[in-house]
Design an enzyme around this catalytic site. Structure first.
Site, PDB file in Angstrom:
ATOM      1  N   SER A  49       0.789  -1.223   0.000  1.00 30.10           N
ATOM      2  CA  SER A  49       0.000   0.000   0.000  1.00 30.10           C
ATOM      3  C   SER A  49       0.826   1.280   0.000  1.00 30.10           C
ATOM      4  O   SER A  49       2.044   1.265   0.064  1.00 30.10           O
ATOM      5  CB  SER A  49      -0.967   0.045   1.188  1.00 30.10           C
ATOM      6  OG  SER A  49      -0.262   0.246   2.391  1.00 30.10           O
ATOM      7  N   THR A  79      -0.579   0.366  -6.689  1.00 26.01           N
ATOM      8  CA  THR A  79      -0.826  -0.177  -5.359  1.00 26.01           C
ATOM      9  C   THR A  79      -2.222   0.298  -4.949  1.00 26.01           C
ATOM     10  O   THR A  79      -3.056   0.566  -5.798  1.00 26.01           O
ATOM     11  CB  THR A  79       0.282   0.243  -4.356  1.00 26.01           C
ATOM     12  OG1 THR A  79       0.080  -0.443  -3.109  1.00 26.01           O
ATOM     13  CG2 THR A  79       0.343   1.731  -4.128  1.00 26.01           C
ATOM     14  N   TYR A  80      -2.477   0.388  -3.656  1.00 24.28           N
ATOM     15  CA  TYR A  80      -3.759   0.908  -3.178  1.00 24.28           C
ATOM     16  C   TYR A  80      -3.499   1.896  -2.055  1.00 24.28           C
ATOM     17  O   TYR A  80      -2.453   1.852  -1.399  1.00 24.28           O
ATOM     18  CB  TYR A  80      -4.691  -0.222  -2.722  1.00 24.28           C
ATOM     19  CG  TYR A  80      -4.150  -1.066  -1.598  1.00 24.28           C
ATOM     20  CD1 TYR A  80      -4.477  -0.782  -0.271  1.00 24.28           C
ATOM     21  CD2 TYR A  80      -3.306  -2.140  -1.848  1.00 24.28           C
ATOM     22  CE1 TYR A  80      -3.979  -1.553   0.766  1.00 24.28           C
ATOM     23  CE2 TYR A  80      -2.805  -2.914  -0.818  1.00 24.28           C
ATOM     24  CZ  TYR A  80      -3.139  -2.620   0.485  1.00 24.28           C
ATOM     25  OH  TYR A  80      -2.636  -3.383   1.506  1.00 24.28           O
ATOM     26  N   GLY A 111       5.774  -1.856   1.508  1.00 27.37           N
ATOM     27  CA  GLY A 111       5.904  -3.172   0.892  1.00 27.37           C
ATOM     28  C   GLY A 111       6.848  -3.124  -0.293  1.00 27.37           C
ATOM     29  O   GLY A 111       7.783  -2.325  -0.335  1.00 27.37           O
ATOM     30  N   ALA A 112       6.606  -3.981  -1.273  1.00 32.41           N
ATOM     31  CA  ALA A 112       7.481  -4.068  -2.444  1.00 32.41           C
ATOM     32  C   ALA A 112       7.625  -2.723  -3.152  1.00 32.41           C
ATOM     33  O   ALA A 112       8.683  -2.419  -3.720  1.00 32.41           O
ATOM     34  CB  ALA A 112       6.948  -5.123  -3.408  1.00 32.41           C
ATOM     35  N   ALA A 113       6.590  -1.890  -3.114  1.00 33.17           N
ATOM     36  CA  ALA A 113       6.641  -0.578  -3.767  1.00 33.17           C
ATOM     37  C   ALA A 113       7.710   0.326  -3.160  1.00 33.17           C
ATOM     38  O   ALA A 113       8.172   1.263  -3.812  1.00 33.17           O
ATOM     39  CB  ALA A 113       5.273   0.097  -3.693  1.00 33.17           C
TER      40      ALA A 113
END
EC number: 4.1.1.11
Length: 126
Positions: free
Chosen positions: A25, A57-58, A73-75
């Site tokens: 996110s 993402t969100y 996260g991965a982002a």
């Protein structure tokens, strides 16, 4: 015929946190979400002005008034603290509705200070 249109945009917000180990996110100050009409858990596309990365993402809400933009996260591998981002959400609608549609655009400067809001992106001049 269905069209995908820009619904909301946060223009040139600055990343305040990047947390690789947080569950996915992008956390966004609640005031910023409201300025652009972006809902919590809505899908967003993020464009990193500094490194050219583009990712999806969100949105999740960060504390109101905090000016937080936290890529998680991965982002978090796509943005560093201090990077300038453009965050967009999109909406699908009929062609007729699209002809009348105006996005909610919020422009930022400095340390995530909201400078102005608009209902259109300015025409680019030569």
């Amino acid at each position: 015929m269905i069209r995908t249109m820009l619904q909301g945009k946060l223009h040139r917000v600055k990343v305040t946190q990047a947390d690789l180990h947080y569950e996915g996110s992008c956390a966004i100050d609640q005031d910023f979400l409201e300025a652009a009409g972006i809902l919590e858990y809505e899908a967003i596309d993020i464009y990193n002005v500094d490194n050219g990365q583009r990712f999806s993402t969100y949105a999740i809400a960060a504390e109101r008034g905090s000016r937080i933009i936290s890529v998680n996260g991965a982002a978090a591998r796509c943005a560093c603290v201090g990077d300038k981002l453009i965050i967009c959400s999109y909406v699908q609608m009929s062609y007729a509705a699209a002809r009348l549609h105006h996005p909610k655009v919020a422009y930022f400067e400095g340390e995530n200070q909201l400078q102005r809001k608009a209902k259109a992106v300015p025409v680019q001049v030569a």
